[in-house]
Design an enzyme around this catalytic site. Structure first.
Site: not given
Ligand SMILES: NC(=O)c1ccc[n+]([C@@H]2O[C@H](COP(=O)([O-])OP(=O)(O)OC[C@H]3O[C@@H](n4cnc5c(N)ncnc54)[C@H](OP(=O)(O)O)[C@@H]3O)[C@@H](O)[C@H]2O)c1
Length: 234
Positions: A139, A152
């Protein structure tokens, strides 16, 4: 033989978009999440849209070492994927000095330790095959500290360090390693936040950068992808 990709946390957001992008190219897909229902829905949608591919899903809570290792073992008993994307992440807002006790451990276990266990389960297979591409979803919070980022941000700085080390370790083996460092991306992580959708990036844009980085010739590696909303950080 078909190519394959393993994306952790593929039911939503960035992970899901990456699965769809690679499905378009005919890859077999392996993923996990904590929800059987979401995995079943994902699997149904993917197989009806891309009938030729294999979709394998597993319930696993990657915040627990044994579950992360069991998930990796279940996949590695079938295949060594061509691409591994350590994507799973949790964001628990708070400040390091007063966030609830346990946030630090949960965040590091989910965001960082899971990537460590899962990567270690596949590296030997990559080395034997002299090929493979590992992506870490970090991130911009791992590049710039900000208030309320707390555990985080620590997990994402560490993820960048983890990925830089892997890059050097795996360089002589023909294995490519890439850090993806996105800014605000419109996913479930931002639910309840009152901002216009066009203030965010689309998860599909992050997925496209992953696909593009994968597509280079074996002589080149994109080490870091920094991708932000056009209007800057939120
Ligand atoms: N969205 C942003 O603005 C952003 C920015 C920078 C970086 N990121 C990074 O990108 C990645 C994905 O983020 P996202 O925003 O796409 O997240 P998201 O929409 O919340 O999706 C997260 C995914 O991970 C799964 N997950 C969460 N906790 C888990 C656990 N303990 N065990 C197994 N699966 C788990 C969730 O399914 P379940 O909840 O059903 O387990 C879901 O499939 C993360 O590493 C996040 O830090 C996101």
């Amino acid at each position: 033989m078909s190519k394959s990709i393993l994306v952790t946390g593929g039911t939503k957001g960035i992970g899901r978009a990456i699965l769809y992008r690679f499905a378009q190219e005919g890859f077999d897909l392996y993923t996990c999440s904590r929800s059987q229902k979401n995995l079943d829905e994902l699997s149904e949608q993917l197989t009806s849209r891309f009938p030729g591919i294999k979709v394998c899903t597993y319930v696993a809570d990657l915040g627990h070492k044994e579950e992360a290792k069991q998930f990796a073992a279940a996949v590695s008993s079938q295949i060594v994927p061509d691409v591994l994307v350590n994507n799973t992440g949790v964001f628990l807002p708070g400040a390091l000095h007063n966030e609830p006790e346990g946030h630090f451990e949960t965040t590091l276990q989910t965001n960082l330790f899971s990537a460590y266990y899962i990567t270690r389960a596949f590296v030997e297979g990559f080395i034997r095959r002299k090929a493979g591409h590992i992506f870490s979803i970090g991130s911009i919070a791992g590049l710039t500290a900000y208030p309320n980022g707390g555990s985080y941000a620590v997990s994402k700085w560490a993820m960048l360090g983890f990925t830089k080390c892997l890059r050097q370790e795996l360089l002589p083996h023909g294995i490519r390693v890439t850090s993806v460092l996105p800014g605000a991306t419109l996913t479930a992580s931002w639910e309840g936040v009152d901002l216009p959708p066009d203030r965010f990036m689309k998860p599909e844009d992050v997925a496209e950068t992953v696909w593009s980085a994968y597509n280079l010739s074996p002589q080149s590696v994109v080490e870091e992808i920094v991708i932000r909303p056009q209007l800057g950080d939120i």
